[in-house]
Enzyme design. Structure first.
Site, PDB file in Angstrom:
ATOM      1  N   HIS A 205      -2.920  -3.957   1.541  1.00 22.55           N
ATOM      2  CA  HIS A 205      -3.238  -3.853   0.110  1.00 22.55           C
ATOM      3  C   HIS A 205      -4.734  -3.927  -0.152  1.00 22.55           C
ATOM      4  O   HIS A 205      -5.231  -3.361  -1.117  1.00 22.55           O
ATOM      5  CB  HIS A 205      -2.442  -4.882  -0.689  1.00 22.55           C
ATOM      6  CG  HIS A 205      -1.023  -4.459  -0.852  1.00 22.55           C
ATOM      7  ND1 HIS A 205      -0.019  -4.913  -0.044  1.00 22.55           N
ATOM      8  CD2 HIS A 205      -0.466  -3.540  -1.671  1.00 22.55           C
ATOM      9  CE1 HIS A 205       1.105  -4.311  -0.373  1.00 22.55           C
ATOM     10  NE2 HIS A 205       0.865  -3.476  -1.365  1.00 22.55           N
ATOM     11  N   ARG A 312       1.693  -0.590  -9.623  1.00 19.85           N
ATOM     12  CA  ARG A 312       2.025  -1.848  -8.930  1.00 19.85           C
ATOM     13  C   ARG A 312       1.710  -3.003  -9.881  1.00 19.85           C
ATOM     14  O   ARG A 312       0.548  -3.349 -10.057  1.00 19.85           O
ATOM     15  CB  ARG A 312       1.174  -2.009  -7.672  1.00 19.85           C
ATOM     16  CG  ARG A 312       1.462  -1.026  -6.557  1.00 19.85           C
ATOM     17  CD  ARG A 312       0.592  -1.362  -5.349  1.00 19.85           C
ATOM     18  NE  ARG A 312       1.013  -0.676  -4.155  1.00 19.85           N
ATOM     19  CZ  ARG A 312       0.454   0.454  -3.707  1.00 19.85           C
ATOM     20  NH1 ARG A 312      -0.531   1.018  -4.362  1.00 19.85           N
ATOM     21  NH2 ARG A 312       0.893   1.007  -2.586  1.00 19.85           N
ATOM     22  N   ARG A 348       6.590   0.037 -11.599  1.00 19.84           N
ATOM     23  CA  ARG A 348       7.393  -0.649 -10.584  1.00 19.84           C
ATOM     24  C   ARG A 348       7.476  -2.121 -10.957  1.00 19.84           C
ATOM     25  O   ARG A 348       6.462  -2.741 -11.282  1.00 19.84           O
ATOM     26  CB  ARG A 348       6.760  -0.498  -9.208  1.00 19.84           C
ATOM     27  CG  ARG A 348       7.623  -1.160  -8.146  1.00 19.84           C
ATOM     28  CD  ARG A 348       7.087  -0.942  -6.764  1.00 19.84           C
ATOM     29  NE  ARG A 348       5.888  -1.734  -6.518  1.00 19.84           N
ATOM     30  CZ  ARG A 348       5.208  -1.694  -5.379  1.00 19.84           C
ATOM     31  NH1 ARG A 348       5.584  -0.884  -4.419  1.00 19.84           N
ATOM     32  NH2 ARG A 348       4.141  -2.445  -5.206  1.00 19.84           N
ATOM     33  N   GLU A 447      12.218   2.071   0.990  1.00 20.46           N
ATOM     34  CA  GLU A 447      11.254   1.500   1.929  1.00 20.46           C
ATOM     35  C   GLU A 447      11.905   0.589   2.963  1.00 20.46           C
ATOM     36  O   GLU A 447      11.232   0.002   3.794  1.00 20.46           O
ATOM     37  CB  GLU A 447      10.121   0.776   1.187  1.00 20.46           C
ATOM     38  CG  GLU A 447      10.550  -0.171   0.102  1.00 20.46           C
ATOM     39  CD  GLU A 447       9.389  -0.675  -0.767  1.00 20.46           C
ATOM     40  OE1 GLU A 447       8.223  -0.418  -0.458  1.00 20.46           O
ATOM     41  OE2 GLU A 447       9.675  -1.362  -1.759  1.00 20.46           O
ATOM     42  N   ASN A 470       4.639   3.120   3.245  1.00 15.97           N
ATOM     43  CA  ASN A 470       3.874   2.008   3.830  1.00 15.97           C
ATOM     44  C   ASN A 470       4.832   0.994   4.437  1.00 15.97           C
ATOM     45  O   ASN A 470       4.656   0.537   5.563  1.00 15.97           O
ATOM     46  CB  ASN A 470       3.030   1.306   2.764  1.00 15.97           C
ATOM     47  CG  ASN A 470       2.117   2.261   2.041  1.00 15.97           C
ATOM     48  OD1 ASN A 470       1.847   3.337   2.547  1.00 15.97           O
ATOM     49  ND2 ASN A 470       1.656   1.878   0.866  1.00 15.97           N
ATOM     50  N   ASP A 471       5.844   0.648   3.650  1.00 15.74           N
ATOM     51  CA  ASP A 471       6.817  -0.315   4.163  1.00 15.74           C
ATOM     52  C   ASP A 471       7.868   0.353   5.033  1.00 15.74           C
ATOM     53  O   ASP A 471       8.299  -0.212   6.033  1.00 15.74           O
ATOM     54  CB  ASP A 471       7.496  -1.048   2.996  1.00 15.74           C
ATOM     55  CG  ASP A 471       6.622  -2.183   2.493  1.00 15.74           C
ATOM     56  OD1 ASP A 471       6.083  -2.930   3.333  1.00 15.74           O
ATOM     57  OD2 ASP A 471       6.462  -2.308   1.273  1.00 15.74           O
ATOM     58  N   ARG A 481       2.055  -3.565   8.889  1.00 19.17           N
ATOM     59  CA  ARG A 481       1.135  -2.565   8.344  1.00 19.17           C
ATOM     60  C   ARG A 481      -0.299  -3.066   8.208  1.00 19.17           C
ATOM     61  O   ARG A 481      -1.221  -2.272   8.070  1.00 19.17           O
ATOM     62  CB  ARG A 481       1.655  -2.077   6.977  1.00 19.17           C
ATOM     63  CG  ARG A 481       1.778  -3.186   5.963  1.00 19.17           C
ATOM     64  CD  ARG A 481       2.591  -2.746   4.762  1.00 19.17           C
ATOM     65  NE  ARG A 481       1.773  -2.352   3.644  1.00 19.17           N
ATOM     66  CZ  ARG A 481       2.235  -2.092   2.435  1.00 19.17           C
ATOM     67  NH1 ARG A 481       3.541  -2.167   2.200  1.00 19.17           N
ATOM     68  NH2 ARG A 481       1.451  -1.757   1.456  1.00 19.17           N
ATOM     69  N   CYS A 518       5.396   7.766  -2.846  1.00 18.84           N
ATOM     70  CA  CYS A 518       4.227   7.051  -3.386  1.00 18.84           C
ATOM     71  C   CYS A 518       3.544   6.189  -2.323  1.00 18.84           C
ATOM     72  O   CYS A 518       2.610   5.464  -2.626  1.00 18.84           O
ATOM     73  CB  CYS A 518       4.612   6.213  -4.589  1.00 18.84           C
ATOM     74  SG  CYS A 518       5.818   4.937  -4.206  1.00 18.84           S
TER      75      CYS A 518
HETATM   76  C1  PEP Z   1       5.092   1.437   0.054  1.00 21.02           C
HETATM   77  O1  PEP Z   1       5.636   0.505   0.642  1.00 21.02           O
HETATM   78  O2  PEP Z   1       4.915   2.562   0.560  1.00 21.02           O
HETATM   79  C2  PEP Z   1       4.575   1.245  -1.311  1.00 21.02           C
HETATM   80  C3  PEP Z   1       4.091   2.245  -2.006  1.00 21.02           C
HETATM   81  O3  PEP Z   1       4.598  -0.013  -1.812  1.00 21.02           O
HETATM   82  P1  PEP Z   1       3.501  -1.138  -1.470  1.00 21.02           P
HETATM   83  O4  PEP Z   1       2.396  -0.484  -0.710  1.00 21.02           O
HETATM   84  O5  PEP Z   1       3.066  -1.716  -2.766  1.00 21.02           O
HETATM   85  O6  PEP Z   1       4.282  -2.110  -0.648  1.00 21.02           O
HETATM   86 MG    MG Z   2       6.223  -1.252  -0.424  1.00 22.26          MG
END
Ligand code: PEP
Ligand code: MG
Length: 608
Positions: A205, A312, A348, A447, A470-471, A481, A518
């Protein structure tokens, strides 16, 4: 050898280049500013004579007062700034004079006849464990605030200067072992040219916020902090993930030129970003923006975003003692919806925990936060917090097109329970006569691998899927990650990931629901042809990536992308697939990125 040439030789040998993960593009050159986020390390214990106790208590009171003045100055200076949200500082002000911390420390000095530093450390320890034992996970995390307030008082007691990022008054490049997402979002854009850290990665993040702030950033440098002193001259190349320490004259000139070219190029593609992203064969792709703070909505609009694909919302809950009120949330959401003026805004719901609440808190009480009480799991355990957010979203939906997006869904029950709470919230709003709109699309983040496997069943309960790569990648490949040690294993092109994406897009088409993406994968040119081939027609990304992705899409042919996808799905190695992408699209990508033609190697070393 003359003195001059000796000096030159020394200068040349001092230049060193380090490789990390370029998470936010751009180039900056400047002096290093080390940020040691640790506190006062050694505190000694000593006894105080009876006649010295009043003086010792006064010493403590003075330190608290100075800490209070520091906080007030910080609050005053951060108001009205783009990122000047101060809840954490206000919480700390309250804690400073909190009976449990203030009074108990004074009592301990008096009763145990010990010095203020020792008394403060002792009371802090007791308070921290009290907080950590609470059932309420939200309050449990407040142990961090107690610790930070206590450190601030302690630094004033022992006379050590605090290094506070928002207090930095020179144009510098931050060098730290790690910055938490909260610390990163306190960065003063006028002062900080760039930043580099030992830890973190592309989809951490902190990396995501760096991109949003448009600050050249290289993370995951391993142990760069051991090689850089305060005021060392450094170059940060966020495009290639390089940091050059003690650069030679020639290197500086080269990078000044590159930085200039990059800025020119950026300005050019931003101009074109207000036109749609249409493929050569006439297919429109919606390119949306991801935001963390409501203020960033303007950046999405100014970069030509077709809407907000991911808002977010958790950052409004971080660094404060109490969750924000429904009205506070409603006002922020309404602002975002109004700025987007009719374009969709995907809100979200709270995805707290995981790395977002735990960063900077080494004593997290969850042994495995990424798999813990995160996202929807936390919300369903705290219907009070969740309902107030749902009400705020329903109210904001009366002002424009709002979509509701649920994070970390791993089963249908979570969706059903959310729908029940949403209906209840709507009923209550109706009875109260508060304007709202329940006619909104409800979707989930895809995810968790279980959600991919069960996508056909889950699709019956939602209006859309939004793939959170990402997740999804982290959970599919069991690769943290944000951990640079395993960043080389984090492969969006891993065949397992591609099969997951293929399944989700196929199910969505069969079930006739929308499917978006996303995760950060959506904003990286390398993956865009594959995503188009998969049938994704809405991609959401950091606002800064929007112009480049739009520009790239205008060079692509959807039919060709579909055929290309079939070719790569039959290949079973991420490396080979990547080579195929570069072979087919490398030249076009290089033109988009104003770089010399990309070699596979330069990008590969950027960890994904
Ligand atoms: C993801 O997991 O791809 C996502 C967009 O959510 P975050 O990065 O906030 O976990
Ligand atoms: Mg995520």
């Amino acid at each position: 050898m003359t003195a001059k040439s000796t000096h030159k030789a020394i200068e040349e040998t001092k230049e060193r280049t380090f490789k990390g993960i370029g998470v936010s593009p751009g180039i900056c050159i400047g002096k290093a500013y080390r940020v040691d986020t640790g506190g006062v390390e050694v505190v000694k214990k000593y006894q105080i004579e009876d006649d010295g106790l009043v003086e010792e208590a006064n010493r403590f009171k003075t330190a608290v007062r100075k800490a209070g003045d520091e906080l007030q100055a910080l609050i005053d200076s951060s108001r009205n700034k783009f990122n000047g949200h101060t809840p954490i500082l206000e919480t700390h002000q309250v804690l400073l004079k909190d009976k449990m911390l203030y009074r108990r420390t004074l009592d301990t000095i008096e009763k145990e006849k010990i010095n203020a530093e020792w008394a403060l450390r002792k009371v802090t320890g007791i308070l921290k464990s009290m907080f950590q034992e609470l059932d309420d996970p939200y309050l449990r995390e407040r142990a961090v605030d107690v610790e930070q307030v206590s450190e601030r008082i302690l630094r004033n007691l022992v006379g050590v200067d605090a290094i506070n990022i928002s207090e930095i008054d020179r144009r510098v490049i931050l060098v730290a072992e790690e910055l938490s997402p909260a610390e990163t979002s306190e960065i003063n854009l006028e002062r900080i040219k760039g930043f580099i850290t030992d830890r973190g990665g592309m989809t951490s993040h902190t990396g995501i916020i760096a991109r949003t702030l448009e600050i050249p950033t290289v993370l995951g440098m391993g142990n760069i902090t051991r090689h850089i002193e305060n005021d060392d001259l450094i170059i940060v190349d966020g495009l290639q993930g390089l940091v050059i320490v003690h650069p030679r004259e020639q290197t500086i000139l080269k990078y000044e030129e590159r930085g200039y070219q990059y800025e020119q190029f950026k300005a050019e593609i931003i101009r074109d970003s207000f036109c749609e992203a249409q493929t050569v064969d006439g297919i429109d792709i919606k390119i949306m923006g991801n935001i963390e703070l409501p203020e960033e909505v303007v950046t999405v609009r100014d970069h030509g975003g077709d809407g907000i694909g991911l808002y977010r919302t958790e950052f409004q809950y971080m660094n404060r003692l109490k969750a924000p009120s429904e009205d506070e949330l409603f006002e922020k959401y309404r602002d975002v919806v109004e700025v987007m003026a009719g374009k969709p805004v995907t809100i979200r719901t709270l995805d707290i925990n995981g790395d977002k609440a735990m960063s900077g808190n080494p004593e997290s009480t969850e042994p495995n936060p990424a798999m813990g009480l995160r996202g929807i799991r936390f919300c369903l355990q705290r219907p009070d917090i969740f309902t107030s957010q749902l009400r705020a979203i329903l109210r904001a939906a009366a002002y424009g097109e709002v979509r509701l997006l649920l994070p970390m869904i791993s089963n249908c029950a979570e969706i059903k329970e959310t729908r029940r709470l949403l209906a209840e919230a709507a009923d209550a709003l109706k009875i109260e006569g508060t304007p709202f709109n329940l006619d909104i699309k409800i979707g989930i983040m895809v995810e968790v691998p279980a959600t991919v496997i069960m996508a056909d069943v889950i699709a019956e309960h939602v209006d859309f899927f939004s793939i959170g790569t990402n997740d999804l990648i982290q959970y599919t490949l069991a690769v943290d990650r944000g951990n640079p040690e395993v960043a080389h294993l984090y492969h969006p092109l891993h065949p397992a990931v591609l099969r997951m994406l293929e399944r989700v897009t196929k199910v969505a088409a069969e079930k006739k629901i929308e499917v978006y993406m996303c995760g950060e994968m959506a904003g990286d040119l390398v993956y865009v042809p594959i995503l188009l081939g998969l049938g994704l027609n809405e991609l959401s990304m950091s606002p800064q990536a929007i112009p480049m992705v739009k520009c790239f899409i205008r060079t692509l042919n959807l039919e060709e992308a579909r055929e290309f996808l079939q070719d790569i799905l039959s290949v079973h190695s991420a490396g080979e697939i990547r080579q195929m992408v570069y072979h087919r699209y490398g030249d076009r990508m290089a033109r988009m990125m104003a770089e010399p033609p990309l070699t596979q190697q330069t990008r590969e070393t950027q960890s994904i």
